[in-house]
Design a protein around this motif. Structure first.
Motif, short mmCIF file in Angstrom:
data_model
loop_
_atom_site.label_atom_id
_atom_site.label_comp_id
_atom_site.label_asym_id
_atom_site.label_seq_id
_atom_site.Cartn_x
_atom_site.Cartn_y
_atom_site.Cartn_z
N VAL A 1 -31.91 19.82 -4.40
CA VAL A 1 -30.78 19.05 -3.83
C VAL A 1 -29.90 19.78 -2.66
O VAL A 1 -29.90 19.17 -1.69
CB VAL A 1 -30.02 18.48 -5.04
CG1 VAL A 1 -28.96 17.59 -4.15
CG2 VAL A 1 -30.76 17.24 -5.70
N ILE A 2 -29.72 20.87 -2.89
CA ILE A 2 -28.67 21.50 -2.09
C ILE A 2 -29.65 22.12 -0.91
O ILE A 2 -29.38 22.10 0.27
CB ILE A 2 -28.26 22.98 -2.74
CG1 ILE A 2 -26.93 22.75 -3.81
CG2 ILE A 2 -27.81 23.81 -1.63
CD1 ILE A 2 -26.99 23.84 -4.66
N THR A 3 -30.96 22.53 -0.91
CA THR A 3 -31.82 22.86 -0.02
C THR A 3 -32.20 21.62 0.87
O THR A 3 -32.29 21.78 2.11
CB THR A 3 -33.07 23.56 -0.37
OG1 THR A 3 -33.65 22.62 -1.15
CG2 THR A 3 -32.60 25.21 -0.98
N ARG A 4 -32.28 20.40 0.23
CA ARG A 4 -32.62 19.30 0.96
C ARG A 4 -31.25 18.93 1.83
O ARG A 4 -31.59 18.47 3.11
CB ARG A 4 -32.71 18.16 0.06
CG ARG A 4 -34.10 17.28 0.75
CD ARG A 4 -34.30 16.20 -0.46
NE ARG A 4 -34.47 16.77 -1.70
CZ ARG A 4 -34.45 16.23 -2.82
NH1 ARG A 4 -33.85 15.08 -3.02
NH2 ARG A 4 -34.62 16.64 -4.02
N ASN A 5 -30.05 19.10 1.38
CA ASN A 5 -28.97 18.71 2.10
C ASN A 5 -28.72 19.72 3.05
O ASN A 5 -28.20 19.30 4.15
CB ASN A 5 -27.80 18.55 1.29
CG ASN A 5 -27.75 17.56 0.43
OD1 ASN A 5 -28.68 16.51 0.43
ND2 ASN A 5 -27.08 17.41 -0.77
N LEU B 1 -33.37 25.75 -17.01
CA LEU B 1 -34.07 26.09 -15.97
C LEU B 1 -34.32 24.82 -15.17
O LEU B 1 -34.20 24.94 -13.91
CB LEU B 1 -35.28 26.81 -16.43
CG LEU B 1 -36.16 27.20 -15.21
CD1 LEU B 1 -35.44 28.23 -14.60
CD2 LEU B 1 -37.59 27.79 -15.72
N LEU B 2 -34.90 23.69 -15.61
CA LEU B 2 -35.19 22.54 -14.88
C LEU B 2 -33.98 22.18 -14.14
O LEU B 2 -34.03 21.50 -13.08
CB LEU B 2 -35.85 21.50 -16.04
CG LEU B 2 -36.89 21.76 -16.37
CD1 LEU B 2 -37.79 20.75 -17.49
CD2 LEU B 2 -38.18 21.84 -15.20
N LEU B 3 -32.90 22.10 -15.01
CA LEU B 3 -31.50 21.69 -14.18
C LEU B 3 -31.25 22.38 -12.94
O LEU B 3 -30.73 21.94 -12.08
CB LEU B 3 -30.66 21.59 -15.16
CG LEU B 3 -29.01 21.15 -14.79
CD1 LEU B 3 -29.08 19.64 -14.46
CD2 LEU B 3 -27.95 21.47 -15.88
N PHE B 4 -31.30 23.73 -13.20
CA PHE B 4 -31.12 24.71 -12.01
C PHE B 4 -31.90 24.49 -10.87
O PHE B 4 -31.57 24.39 -9.79
CB PHE B 4 -31.14 26.22 -12.57
CG PHE B 4 -30.94 27.08 -11.70
CD1 PHE B 4 -29.91 27.55 -10.82
CD2 PHE B 4 -32.19 27.88 -11.03
CE1 PHE B 4 -29.77 28.39 -9.89
CE2 PHE B 4 -32.19 28.63 -9.90
CZ PHE B 4 -30.90 28.94 -9.40
N LEU B 5 -33.34 24.19 -11.05
CA LEU B 5 -34.28 23.94 -10.19
C LEU B 5 -33.94 22.77 -9.29
O LEU B 5 -34.09 22.56 -8.11
CB LEU B 5 -35.79 24.07 -10.77
CG LEU B 5 -36.33 25.26 -10.95
CD1 LEU B 5 -37.50 25.30 -11.86
CD2 LEU B 5 -36.27 26.38 -9.84
N TYR B 6 -33.61 21.61 -10.06
CA TYR B 6 -33.30 20.39 -9.46
C TYR B 6 -31.70 20.53 -8.70
O TYR B 6 -31.85 19.88 -7.42
CB TYR B 6 -33.01 19.28 -10.62
CG TYR B 6 -32.33 18.12 -10.10
CD1 TYR B 6 -33.28 17.02 -9.31
CD2 TYR B 6 -31.33 17.36 -10.16
CE1 TYR B 6 -32.88 15.90 -8.85
CE2 TYR B 6 -30.85 16.35 -9.65
CZ TYR B 6 -31.74 15.53 -8.84
OH TYR B 6 -31.18 14.49 -8.53
N THR B 7 -31.05 21.21 -9.01
CA THR B 7 -29.87 21.35 -8.39
C THR B 7 -30.10 22.28 -7.09
O THR B 7 -29.79 21.92 -5.99
CB THR B 7 -28.60 21.99 -9.02
OG1 THR B 7 -28.45 21.47 -10.33
CG2 THR B 7 -27.58 22.17 -8.38
#
Length: 197
Positions: free
Chosen positions: A32-36, A23-29
């Motif tokens: 990053v996608i929304t920031r880009n 879940l933490l890995l999914f939230l981090y990814t």
């Protein structure tokens, strides 16, 4: 064939741990996608080499003076860039044009001060000139301080009071030294430290 009971007992804990990590890995990814997707940021380029808690403070601890270190960073990152002093992001401006833009065109953005509970308590609810926000009140207090207290004429008028205060402080220190003159060497060092301060 017998199954090991300790593996079966730890299975719920292992699956819960794996689920939390996934879940933490999914939230981090996702972040990053929304920031880009937001496009280019309007904030200036941040210098590399920041450490997690102290930021770029480790770069200023060497034998070079801080202005030399900042000059080398300006050659590498350009006339305007950001560094981290601790956890606080700080803007560094190293060209005349950028400084003019900051202090003439965008002066209202740079005139404000950080707000916090310490500034509110120490500054009597932001009423002191060093702690208040940029507003009509701040402009009035600044005008009052520069024209009424810190002007050359007012300083000349109050010069005799400043001189008398210095003389009184020096006389009090000298009297204290005379009083302690016959005491031990430790007391003399204490008085010398008091006079230096």
């Amino acid at each position: 064939m017998s199954s090991n009971p300790s593996i079966i007992e730890n299975l719920p804990f292992q699956s819960t741990t794996f689920t939390i990590l996934a879940l933490l890995l999914f939230l981090y990814t996702l972040s990053v996608i929304t920031r880009n997707r937001k496009g280019p940021s309007k904030s200036p380029l941040e210098a590399g080499g920041a450490w997690p808690l102290i930021g770029h403070l480790h770069l200023f601890g060497g034998s070079q003076p801080p202005h030399v270190t900042l000059g080398e960073m300006a050659k590498k990152y350009g006339p305007i860039f950001a560094i981290r002093l601790g956890v606080h992001k700080t803007l560094v401006v190293s060209s005349k044009e950028m400084a003019k833009e900051c202090f003439t065109i965008n002066d209202k953005a740079f005139a404000s001060r950080p707000t916090g509970i310490a500034f509110e308590v120490l500054g009597y609810n932001f009423s002191m000139i060093g702690f208040c926000r940029y507003s009509a009140y701040w402009r009035y207090v600044r005008k009052l301080a520069t024209l009424g207290i810190l002007s050359t004429n007012q300083t000349e008028i109050l010069k005799h009071i400043m001189e008398s205060e210095v003389k009184i402080a020096m006389k009090a220190s000298y009297d204290l030294w005379l009083l302690k003159k016959t005491c031990s060497e430790k007391s003399k060092q204490l008085v010398a430290t008091f006079v230096d301060n």
